[in-house]
Write a protein that holds these residues in place. Structure first.
Motif, PDB file in Angstrom:
ATOM      1  N   TYR A   1       0.842  -1.204   0.000  1.00 39.99           N
ATOM      2  CA  TYR A   1       0.000   0.000   0.000  1.00 39.99           C
ATOM      3  C   TYR A   1       0.877   1.254   0.000  1.00 39.99           C
ATOM      4  CZ  TYR A   1      -3.289   3.522   1.607  1.00 39.99           C
ATOM      5  OH  TYR A   1      -4.044   4.653   1.720  1.00 39.99           O
ATOM      6  N   PHE A   2       1.962   1.203   0.798  1.00 37.55           N
ATOM      7  CA  PHE A   2       2.868   2.352   0.883  1.00 37.55           C
ATOM      8  C   PHE A   2       3.503   2.642  -0.476  1.00 37.55           C
ATOM      9  CE2 PHE A   2       7.437   3.462   1.490  1.00 37.55           C
ATOM     10  CZ  PHE A   2       7.243   4.801   1.792  1.00 37.55           C
ATOM     11  N   ILE A   3       3.890   1.568  -1.171  1.00 37.15           N
ATOM     12  CA  ILE A   3       4.531   1.756  -2.483  1.00 37.15           C
ATOM     13  C   ILE A   3       3.525   2.362  -3.478  1.00 37.15           C
ATOM     14  CG2 ILE A   3       5.496   0.503  -4.478  1.00 37.15           C
ATOM     15  CD1 ILE A   3       6.801  -1.369  -2.334  1.00 37.15           C
ATOM     16  N   ILE A   4       2.323   1.817  -3.490  1.00 37.83           N
ATOM     17  CA  ILE A   4       1.289   2.348  -4.394  1.00 37.83           C
ATOM     18  C   ILE A   4       0.978   3.800  -4.038  1.00 37.83           C
ATOM     19  CG2 ILE A   4      -1.154   2.122  -5.087  1.00 37.83           C
ATOM     20  CD1 ILE A   4       0.596  -0.080  -6.211  1.00 37.83           C
ATOM     21  N   TYR A   5       0.869   4.069  -2.739  1.00 36.39           N
ATOM     22  CA  TYR A   5       0.560   5.422  -2.276  1.00 36.39           C
ATOM     23  C   TYR A   5       1.653   6.392  -2.717  1.00 36.39           C
ATOM     24  CZ  TYR A   5      -0.860   9.176   0.848  1.00 36.39           C
ATOM     25  OH  TYR A   5      -1.264  10.385   1.346  1.00 36.39           O
ATOM     26  N   SER A   6       2.914   5.977  -2.521  1.00 39.68           N
ATOM     27  CA  SER A   6       4.039   6.844  -2.899  1.00 39.68           C
ATOM     28  C   SER A   6       4.029   7.101  -4.400  1.00 39.68           C
ATOM     29  CB  SER A   6       5.375   6.198  -2.514  1.00 39.68           C
ATOM     30  OG  SER A   6       5.407   5.963  -1.156  1.00 39.68           O
ATOM     31  N   ALA A   7       3.783   6.027  -5.185  1.00 42.01           N
ATOM     32  CA  ALA A   7       3.801   6.176  -6.639  1.00 42.01           C
ATOM     33  C   ALA A   7       2.654   7.074  -7.101  1.00 42.01           C
ATOM     34  CB  ALA A   7       3.696   4.801  -7.301  1.00 42.01           C
ATOM     35  N   LYS A   8       1.480   6.867  -6.530  1.00 40.40           N
ATOM     36  CA  LYS A   8       0.293   7.589  -7.007  1.00 40.40           C
ATOM     37  C   LYS A   8       0.241   9.015  -6.464  1.00 40.40           C
ATOM     38  CE  LYS A   8      -3.744   7.888  -8.985  1.00 40.40           C
ATOM     39  NZ  LYS A   8      -3.848   7.845 -10.428  1.00 40.40           N
ATOM     40  N   PHE A   9       0.346   9.154  -5.136  1.00 42.99           N
ATOM     41  CA  PHE A   9       0.100  10.461  -4.537  1.00 42.99           C
ATOM     42  C   PHE A   9       1.344  11.339  -4.436  1.00 42.99           C
ATOM     43  CE2 PHE A   9      -3.456   7.896  -3.207  1.00 42.99           C
ATOM     44  CZ  PHE A   9      -4.515   8.736  -3.470  1.00 42.99           C
TER      45      PHE A   9
ATOM     46  N   MET B   1       4.618  10.688  -6.307  1.00 43.78           N
ATOM     47  CA  MET B   1       5.316  10.849  -7.587  1.00 43.78           C
ATOM     48  C   MET B   1       4.380  11.356  -8.687  1.00 43.78           C
ATOM     49  SD  MET B   1       8.006   7.725  -7.530  1.00 43.78           S
ATOM     50  CE  MET B   1       8.785   8.239  -9.028  1.00 43.78           C
ATOM     51  N   GLU B   2       3.216  10.734  -8.799  1.00 45.38           N
ATOM     52  CA  GLU B   2       2.339  11.138  -9.914  1.00 45.38           C
ATOM     53  C   GLU B   2       1.667  12.492  -9.647  1.00 45.38           C
ATOM     54  OE1 GLU B   2      -0.396   8.113 -11.248  1.00 45.38           O
ATOM     55  OE2 GLU B   2      -1.669   9.644 -12.163  1.00 45.38           O
ATOM     56  N   LEU B   3       0.976  12.586  -8.487  1.00 45.59           N
ATOM     57  CA  LEU B   3       0.201  13.812  -8.233  1.00 45.59           C
ATOM     58  C   LEU B   3       1.073  15.013  -7.892  1.00 45.59           C
ATOM     59  CD1 LEU B   3      -2.993  12.746  -6.250  1.00 45.59           C
ATOM     60  CD2 LEU B   3      -2.810  13.574  -8.579  1.00 45.59           C
ATOM     61  N   GLN B   4       2.012  14.811  -6.958  1.00 46.80           N
ATOM     62  CA  GLN B   4       2.769  15.964  -6.464  1.00 46.80           C
ATOM     63  C   GLN B   4       3.983  16.297  -7.316  1.00 46.80           C
ATOM     64  OE1 GLN B   4       3.571  15.970  -2.240  1.00 46.80           O
ATOM     65  NE2 GLN B   4       1.726  14.828  -1.844  1.00 46.80           N
ATOM     66  N   LEU B   5       4.456  15.334  -8.104  1.00 45.31           N
ATOM     67  CA  LEU B   5       5.653  15.611  -8.907  1.00 45.31           C
ATOM     68  C   LEU B   5       5.308  15.721 -10.397  1.00 45.31           C
ATOM     69  CD1 LEU B   5       8.769  15.913  -8.702  1.00 45.31           C
ATOM     70  CD2 LEU B   5       8.919  13.503  -9.227  1.00 45.31           C
ATOM     71  N   ILE B   6       4.862  14.618 -10.999  1.00 42.31           N
ATOM     72  CA  ILE B   6       4.682  14.612 -12.461  1.00 42.31           C
ATOM     73  C   ILE B   6       3.540  15.552 -12.883  1.00 42.31           C
ATOM     74  CG2 ILE B   6       4.150  13.141 -14.455  1.00 42.31           C
ATOM     75  CD1 ILE B   6       5.457  10.813 -12.813  1.00 42.31           C
TER      76      ILE B   6
ATOM     77  N   GLU C   1       2.061  17.927 -11.177  1.00 43.89           N
ATOM     78  CA  GLU C   1       2.350  19.307 -10.768  1.00 43.89           C
ATOM     79  C   GLU C   1       3.344  19.953 -11.729  1.00 43.89           C
ATOM     80  OE1 GLU C   1       1.337  22.103  -7.719  1.00 43.89           O
ATOM     81  OE2 GLU C   1       0.545  20.166  -8.273  1.00 43.89           O
ATOM     82  N   PHE C   2       4.357  19.193 -12.117  1.00 43.22           N
ATOM     83  CA  PHE C   2       5.367  19.700 -13.056  1.00 43.22           C
ATOM     84  C   PHE C   2       4.711  20.026 -14.397  1.00 43.22           C
ATOM     85  CE2 PHE C   2       8.648  19.083 -16.318  1.00 43.22           C
ATOM     86  CZ  PHE C   2       9.629  19.935 -15.839  1.00 43.22           C
ATOM     87  N   LYS C   3       3.865  19.098 -14.860  1.00 42.35           N
ATOM     88  CA  LYS C   3       3.190  19.301 -16.154  1.00 42.35           C
ATOM     89  C   LYS C   3       2.314  20.550 -16.130  1.00 42.35           C
ATOM     90  CE  LYS C   3       2.531  14.653 -18.050  1.00 42.35           C
ATOM     91  NZ  LYS C   3       1.509  13.607 -18.149  1.00 42.35           N
ATOM     92  N   SER C   4       1.486  20.673 -15.085  1.00 40.04           N
ATOM     93  CA  SER C   4       0.541  21.799 -15.048  1.00 40.04           C
ATOM     94  C   SER C   4       1.272  23.130 -14.938  1.00 40.04           C
ATOM     95  CB  SER C   4      -0.457  21.635 -13.907  1.00 40.04           C
ATOM     96  OG  SER C   4       0.224  21.660 -12.686  1.00 40.04           O
ATOM     97  N   ASN C   5       2.356  23.162 -14.159  1.00 38.54           N
ATOM     98  CA  ASN C   5       3.122  24.408 -14.030  1.00 38.54           C
ATOM     99  C   ASN C   5       3.813  24.770 -15.334  1.00 38.54           C
ATOM    100  OD1 ASN C   5       2.761  25.393 -11.333  1.00 38.54           O
ATOM    101  ND2 ASN C   5       3.793  23.557 -10.635  1.00 38.54           N
TER     102      ASN C   5
END
Lengths: 234, 392
Positions: A44-52, A54-59, A61-65
């Motif tokens: 769950y931790f790995i999925i959470y890290s990947a989804k929330f 890496m994907e939401l806060q990094l990828i 966020e980077f794209k939208s900015n």
């Protein structure tokens, strides 16, 4: 209740009993439940890290900015996008330790950065959030006029608080041996510490008992009760 | 006809629409000491404020362009913080007031105004002063310590004195050592303090050729623990004994971690268990399991709510500050000693401040007070000093 719900209840109840069986001794049932729990929570931790993270806060966020900069010319968007590159690089540097010993030492940089950040935030946060408010809250007059029963109790409360804080601080004073006057004050300090620990112990035990009651309630009402309801409905 | 019209006006409740005065003195300015993204607005009430039922704040990008409604107030309001601005974008603002009959009056348009982040928060100057004073004390003590550490006395801390003995006990029993850094992160001071204790424990474990098992809650803490143990084994001249698989990640779930560490304890049956760092509700579960496998347990945390459980279930417990003092106590290196001594001086200063200001307040209560203000010089000083401490 559907069969799927009943199945879920049985899985939860079996795992609860398996974990509680540890109270008797280590056994295969506990081992199974423990491994399931650890495995599921790690996954769950790995999925959470990947989804929330890496994907939401990094990828995303980077794209939208970056899009905000390219389409609307938003300089703050560009700055935000560039700032996100720093944690990305630090994260990648952390992985160098698995590449090989020649460049493994680079992983110490993000560790040093994290420790420095923690210490810096800890000092300012500690002074502003804990130290100054606590000192302010401790300072009270030792006498409140005019004389009355309520004021007398307020004065006694203030005296106890100041005595408790000062003597506890002296207990944690490491630069002198705890003998003579300092010894007496630090002994008073440890009494205050132990009294507060006793109160905290009682409060926490009550909270744990309520957790246990919650679990037993689940076993009796939801599991056994739910199963009986299901059989009766057949 | 004229008579009929006049009769209609005199007989009916009709009242002609009266003009409404707008709010005055609209002030729009960037919020000071913030991280940007906010603009403050304030205004004086309309001279017809008794008639006003709605206040609207509007924002536009051009003075003669379209204005967007930001917020509507149905109660008398004279200030608003627009926290939706984009930094360095020019905005124009106006405030509209509306009466019961829908008469609208718009204030003057104020702008352009921009929001921007500020490098310094002058409101936190006291924190900077305290931090600088503390840093100065620490630096001075570090310099003193560099000259001669033997003059730097530290009182005995029982839990730390037992570390070598506890490692030796595990060695004699032929059992491993289990070291848990808790469920804190690398940004937690308790975790950092725990890493410095781990350094000492790992060094002793390397000297005695004893296996050390470290299950971790956080992957970054695990990396730091691996570095610490590897360094300790290399320093002791036994890099061959270092096993990276013994410093492992378990899970990032609190009770999952507790279940995992309990399982490791039951299977490895360590001779000594160290529980040092940030612990929460899992503290008693871990301490009880360590006790049940017959391990000597040395615990330490800065979490006041968990310390009672460690006291109840462990052989030795480091209380909060003692955990932080560990690195200075164990290594006696000048930096750590200087920090500890600086901290001690800060404690004495805090004690003096608490006692002095409380005495001011007490004398202020005893001395006669001015009948009108119910204060005297001492009570005024007491309030001023107390306010100063709470202001930031």
């Amino acid at each position: 209740m559907s069969f799927a719900n009943l199945l879920g209840l049985w899985v939860a109840a079996t795992l609860t009993i398996a974990i509680l069986s540890f109270l008797y001794r280590d056994n295969p049932l506990y081992k199974f439940a423990e491994h399931v729990y650890v495995g599921v929570s790690a996954a769950y931790f790995i999925i959470y890290s990947a989804k929330f993270t890496m994907e939401l806060q990094l990828i995303n966020e980077f794209k939208s900015n970056l899009e905000a900069y390219l389409q609307q010319g938003s300089t703050s968007g560009l700055v935000e996008a560039l700032l996100l590159i720093i944690p990305t690089i630090l994260g990648i540097l952390m992985l160098t330790r698995w590449v090989g010993p020649k460049i493994g030492w680079i992983s110490r940089w993000p560790i040093a950065f994290t420790i420095g950040l923690g210490a810096g935030l800890g000092i300012t946060g500690g002074i502003q959030g804990v130290l100054l408010p606590q000192v302010q809250a401790t300072i009270e007059p030792l006498w409140v006029s005019p004389f009355s029963g309520a004021n007398l109790w307020a004065a006694v409360g203030s005296l106890l608080m100041i005595l408790g804080v000062v003597s506890t601080l002296i207990y944690f004073y490491f630069s002198r041996p705890h003998r003579g006057f300092i010894g007496v004050v630090s002994r008073i300090g440890i009494i205050f510490i132990m009294v507060s620990f006793g109160a905290a112990f009682g409060a926490t035990v009550m909270a744990r008992v309520s957790l246990l009651i919650g679990r037993l309630y689940f076993l009796v009402n939801e599991w056994i009760g739910g199963t009986i309801d299901f059989i009766q409905a057949l | 006809m004229v008579f009929l019209v006049l009769l209609f006006f005199f007989q009916s409740d009709y009242e002609p629409l009266k003009p409404l005065s707008p709010v005055t003195n609209l002030v729009v300015e960037d919020v000071e000491n913030d991280a940007g993204g906010s603009i403050d607005l304030s205004w004086k009430p309309s001279p017809d404020s008794a008639r006003v039922v709605t206040y609207k704040v509007l924002r536009g990008l051009y003075p003669d362009g379209e204005f967007t409604e930001l917020v509507v107030f149905k109660v008398p309001t004279y200030s608003f913080r627009d926290a939706t601005t984009e930094d360095r974008v020019e905005y124009f603002y106006m405030v509209q007031v509306i009466d019961e009959r829908g008469v609208v009056a718009s204030s003057e348009i104020v702008g352009p105004r921009i929001s921007k982040p500020h490098w310094f928060n002058t409101g936190r100057l006291a924190v900077l002063v305290v931090a600088m004073a503390y840093a100065l004390m620490v630096i001075l003590y570090i310099e003193f310590a560099k000259r001669d550490t033997s003059k730097m006395y530290i009182r005995r801390i029982a839990g730390l004195d037992q570390i070598d003995e506890a490692v030796g006990r595990a060695t004699e029993m032929g059992k491993p050592i289990l070291y848990s850094l808790g469920i804190g992160f690398l940004t937690d001071v308790a975790t950092l303090a725990s890493l410095s204790i781990l350094k000492r424990v790992a060094r002793r474990a390397a000297e005695y050729e004893t296996r050390i098992v470290i299950p971790n809650y956080d992957p970054i803490v695990m990396t730091a623990a691996q570095e610490t143990v590897r360094h300790a084994f290399v320093q002791t001249g036994r890099p061959d004994l270092y096993a990276e698989d013994d410093v492992t990640f378990v899970t990032n779930d609190q009770f999952g971690y507790a279940a995992g560490v309990d399982g490791i304890m039951l299977r490895e049956r360590p001779g000594t268990v160290f529980l040092q760092g940030s612990f929460f509700a899992e503290s008693l579960i871990l301490a009880e399991t360590a006790h049940s496998v017959g391990a000597i347990t040395i615990a330490g945390t800065d979490q006041a709510t968990q310390l009672p459980f460690f006291f109840a279930a462990c052989d030795y417990t480091l209380i909060g500050e003692e955990l932080f003092a560990a690195s200075a106590y164990l290594d006696r290196n000048p930096q750590m000693l200087g920090s500890l001594k600086g901290e001690d001086l800060a404690k004495i200063i805090i004690v003096v401040i608490i006692l002095l200001v409380s005495i001011f307040g007490t004398i202020g209560e005893i001395l006669p007070k001015d009948a009108a203000t119910e204060t005297n010089v001492m009570s005024e000083w007491f309030v001023k000093l107390k306010d100063f401490l709470g202001r930031y």
